[in-house]
Design a protein around this motif. Sequence first.
Motif, PDB file in Angstrom:
ATOM      1  N   ILE A 124       2.506   9.145  -4.840  1.00  0.00           N
ATOM      2  CA  ILE A 124       1.149   8.670  -5.142  1.00  0.00           C
ATOM      3  C   ILE A 124       0.715   8.980  -6.576  1.00  0.00           C
ATOM      4  CG2 ILE A 124      -0.034  10.678  -4.150  1.00  0.00           C
ATOM      5  CD1 ILE A 124      -1.259   7.008  -4.036  1.00  0.00           C
ATOM      6  N   ALA A 125       1.044  10.135  -7.104  1.00  0.00           N
ATOM      7  CA  ALA A 125       0.625  10.455  -8.475  1.00  0.00           C
ATOM      8  C   ALA A 125       1.277   9.507  -9.469  1.00  0.00           C
ATOM      9  CB  ALA A 125       0.962  11.909  -8.813  1.00  0.00           C
ATOM     10  N   ALA A 126       2.557   9.233  -9.281  1.00  0.00           N
ATOM     11  CA  ALA A 126       3.249   8.292 -10.170  1.00  0.00           C
ATOM     12  C   ALA A 126       2.664   6.892 -10.029  1.00  0.00           C
ATOM     13  CB  ALA A 126       4.745   8.278  -9.866  1.00  0.00           C
ATOM     14  N   MET A 127       2.319   6.499  -8.800  1.00  0.00           N
ATOM     15  CA  MET A 127       1.750   5.163  -8.584  1.00  0.00           C
ATOM     16  C   MET A 127       0.387   5.038  -9.246  1.00  0.00           C
ATOM     17  SD  MET A 127       2.461   2.236  -7.112  1.00  0.00           S
ATOM     18  CE  MET A 127       1.703   1.454  -8.512  1.00  0.00           C
ATOM     19  N   ARG A 128      -0.387   6.101  -9.222  1.00  0.00           N
ATOM     20  CA  ARG A 128      -1.707   6.070  -9.863  1.00  0.00           C
ATOM     21  C   ARG A 128      -1.590   5.914 -11.377  1.00  0.00           C
ATOM     22  NH1 ARG A 128      -3.985  10.716  -5.926  1.00  0.00           N
ATOM     23  NH2 ARG A 128      -4.914   9.340  -4.359  1.00  0.00           N
TER      24      ARG A 128
ATOM     25  N   ASN B  35       0.833  -1.203   0.000  1.00  0.00           N
ATOM     26  CA  ASN B  35       0.000   0.000   0.000  1.00  0.00           C
ATOM     27  C   ASN B  35       0.859   1.241   0.000  1.00  0.00           C
ATOM     28  OD1 ASN B  35       0.730  -0.229   2.755  1.00  0.00           O
ATOM     29  ND2 ASN B  35      -1.043   0.958   3.349  1.00  0.00           N
ATOM     30  N   ILE B  36       0.248   2.336  -0.385  1.00  0.00           N
ATOM     31  CA  ILE B  36       0.889   3.640  -0.432  1.00  0.00           C
ATOM     32  C   ILE B  36      -0.127   4.658   0.077  1.00  0.00           C
ATOM     33  CG2 ILE B  36       0.290   3.807  -2.897  1.00  0.00           C
ATOM     34  CD1 ILE B  36       2.731   5.659  -3.233  1.00  0.00           C
ATOM     35  N   THR B  37       0.311   5.537   0.970  1.00  0.00           N
ATOM     36  CA  THR B  37      -0.612   6.528   1.520  1.00  0.00           C
ATOM     37  C   THR B  37      -0.893   7.624   0.497  1.00  0.00           C
ATOM     38  OG1 THR B  37       1.141   7.856   2.503  1.00  0.00           O
ATOM     39  CG2 THR B  37       0.168   6.148   3.900  1.00  0.00           C
ATOM     40  N   HIS B  38      -2.045   8.207   0.606  1.00  0.00           N
ATOM     41  CA  HIS B  38      -2.453   9.250  -0.327  1.00  0.00           C
ATOM     42  C   HIS B  38      -1.645  10.530  -0.169  1.00  0.00           C
ATOM     43  CE1 HIS B  38      -6.568   7.073  -0.604  1.00  0.00           C
ATOM     44  NE2 HIS B  38      -5.649   6.498  -1.343  1.00  0.00           N
ATOM     45  N   THR B  39      -0.919  10.678   0.940  1.00  0.00           N
ATOM     46  CA  THR B  39      -0.067  11.852   1.139  1.00  0.00           C
ATOM     47  C   THR B  39       1.361  11.625   0.647  1.00  0.00           C
ATOM     48  OG1 THR B  39       0.441  11.123   3.391  1.00  0.00           O
ATOM     49  CG2 THR B  39      -1.407  12.680   3.115  1.00  0.00           C
ATOM     50  N   SER B  40       1.667  10.441   0.149  1.00  0.00           N
ATOM     51  CA  SER B  40       3.019  10.130  -0.328  1.00  0.00           C
ATOM     52  C   SER B  40       3.387  10.993  -1.534  1.00  0.00           C
ATOM     53  CB  SER B  40       3.109   8.656  -0.727  1.00  0.00           C
ATOM     54  OG  SER B  40       4.322   8.392  -1.413  1.00  0.00           O
TER      55      SER B  40
ATOM     56  N   LEU C 128      -4.318   0.380  -1.847  1.00  0.00           N
ATOM     57  CA  LEU C 128      -3.756  -0.962  -1.905  1.00  0.00           C
ATOM     58  C   LEU C 128      -3.489  -1.277  -3.365  1.00  0.00           C
ATOM     59  CD1 LEU C 128      -3.105  -3.712  -0.545  1.00  0.00           C
ATOM     60  CD2 LEU C 128      -5.491  -4.340  -1.018  1.00  0.00           C
ATOM     61  N   VAL C 129      -2.256  -1.647  -3.668  1.00  0.00           N
ATOM     62  CA  VAL C 129      -1.871  -1.982  -5.036  1.00  0.00           C
ATOM     63  C   VAL C 129      -1.699  -3.490  -5.122  1.00  0.00           C
ATOM     64  CG1 VAL C 129      -0.152  -1.633  -6.855  1.00  0.00           C
ATOM     65  CG2 VAL C 129      -0.708   0.241  -5.281  1.00  0.00           C
ATOM     66  N   VAL C 130      -2.382  -4.118  -6.065  1.00  0.00           N
ATOM     67  CA  VAL C 130      -2.235  -5.538  -6.342  1.00  0.00           C
ATOM     68  C   VAL C 130      -1.530  -5.659  -7.677  1.00  0.00           C
ATOM     69  CG1 VAL C 130      -3.456  -7.707  -6.780  1.00  0.00           C
ATOM     70  CG2 VAL C 130      -4.314  -6.121  -5.042  1.00  0.00           C
ATOM     71  N   GLY C 131      -0.485  -6.476  -7.715  1.00  0.00           N
ATOM     72  CA  GLY C 131       0.279  -6.602  -8.940  1.00  0.00           C
ATOM     73  C   GLY C 131       0.589  -8.035  -9.302  1.00  0.00           C
TER      74      GLY C 131
ATOM     75  N   ILE D 175      -6.830  -0.234  -5.165  1.00  0.00           N
ATOM     76  CA  ILE D 175      -8.047  -0.222  -4.370  1.00  0.00           C
ATOM     77  C   ILE D 175      -7.910   0.845  -3.290  1.00  0.00           C
ATOM     78  CG2 ILE D 175      -9.548  -1.589  -2.861  1.00  0.00           C
ATOM     79  CD1 ILE D 175      -8.179  -4.103  -4.279  1.00  0.00           C
ATOM     80  N   ALA D 176      -8.759   1.867  -3.355  1.00  0.00           N
ATOM     81  CA  ALA D 176      -8.744   2.892  -2.314  1.00  0.00           C
ATOM     82  C   ALA D 176      -9.200   2.257  -1.010  1.00  0.00           C
ATOM     83  CB  ALA D 176      -9.662   4.047  -2.693  1.00  0.00           C
ATOM     84  N   ALA D 177      -8.430   2.508   0.061  1.00  0.00           N
ATOM     85  CA  ALA D 177      -8.750   1.940   1.369  1.00  0.00           C
ATOM     86  C   ALA D 177      -8.335   2.947   2.436  1.00  0.00           C
ATOM     87  CB  ALA D 177      -8.026   0.609   1.567  1.00  0.00           C
ATOM     88  N   GLY D 178      -9.300   3.678   2.971  1.00  0.00           N
ATOM     89  CA  GLY D 178      -8.990   4.683   3.974  1.00  0.00           C
ATOM     90  C   GLY D 178      -8.089   5.762   3.406  1.00  0.00           C
ATOM     91  N   ASP D 179      -6.971   6.028   4.083  1.00  0.00           N
ATOM     92  CA  ASP D 179      -6.046   7.067   3.625  1.00  0.00           C
ATOM     93  C   ASP D 179      -4.939   6.512   2.733  1.00  0.00           C
ATOM     94  OD1 ASP D 179      -4.485   5.721   5.476  1.00  0.00           O
ATOM     95  OD2 ASP D 179      -4.021   7.478   6.694  1.00  0.00           O
TER      96      ASP D 179
END
Length: 164
Positions: free
Chosen positions: A59-63, A51-56, A130-133, A123-127
């Motif tokens: 996050i933009a690159a991960m999206r 997982n990666i937090t939305h404040t990381s 979750l990345v599944v690969g 998958i958005a989960a709280g803050d």
Amino acid sequence: MMVSAEQYRAALRRHPAGVAIVTMASASGPVGFTATSFASLSLNPPLVSFNITHTSSSIAAMRAANSVIVHLPGAEQLELAQRFSRSAEHRFSDLSSWHLLPTGEPVLDGVPTWLRVRVDRRIAAGDSTLVVGAVAQIHCEDSPARPEPLLYHDGAYLCTQPLT
């Protein structure tokens, strides 16, 4: 009864976690971060998650990423794991410590085990997200000795010899 963020952190700090470094290509260059949430998810097909937090800062690159490299550092890569948990501008500053795969992802030199992972879902989960690969490629360097694992426990990195 609500669980406070402080209570939650205090409880989970007692659980040791393996350390992974996730790297990916982005439009502005290589991006990466340290993750302690990496886990095996499925053997058939081979799937992993983190997982990666939305404040990381990543996050933009991960999206936007279609694939990432998940590095599994050992104790000898402690400094590398620390660098990837600090500010983003220092993570790839040493140009001699990484290279690009033909598929475009940045790989950190000296990390004996890494997986090339195609992003299957986010998958958005709280803050966090979750990345599944799906594991597309595995690199494991041969070594005569078992590498010492790098763990994160109680807010600090921990190196310990595995039990035999």
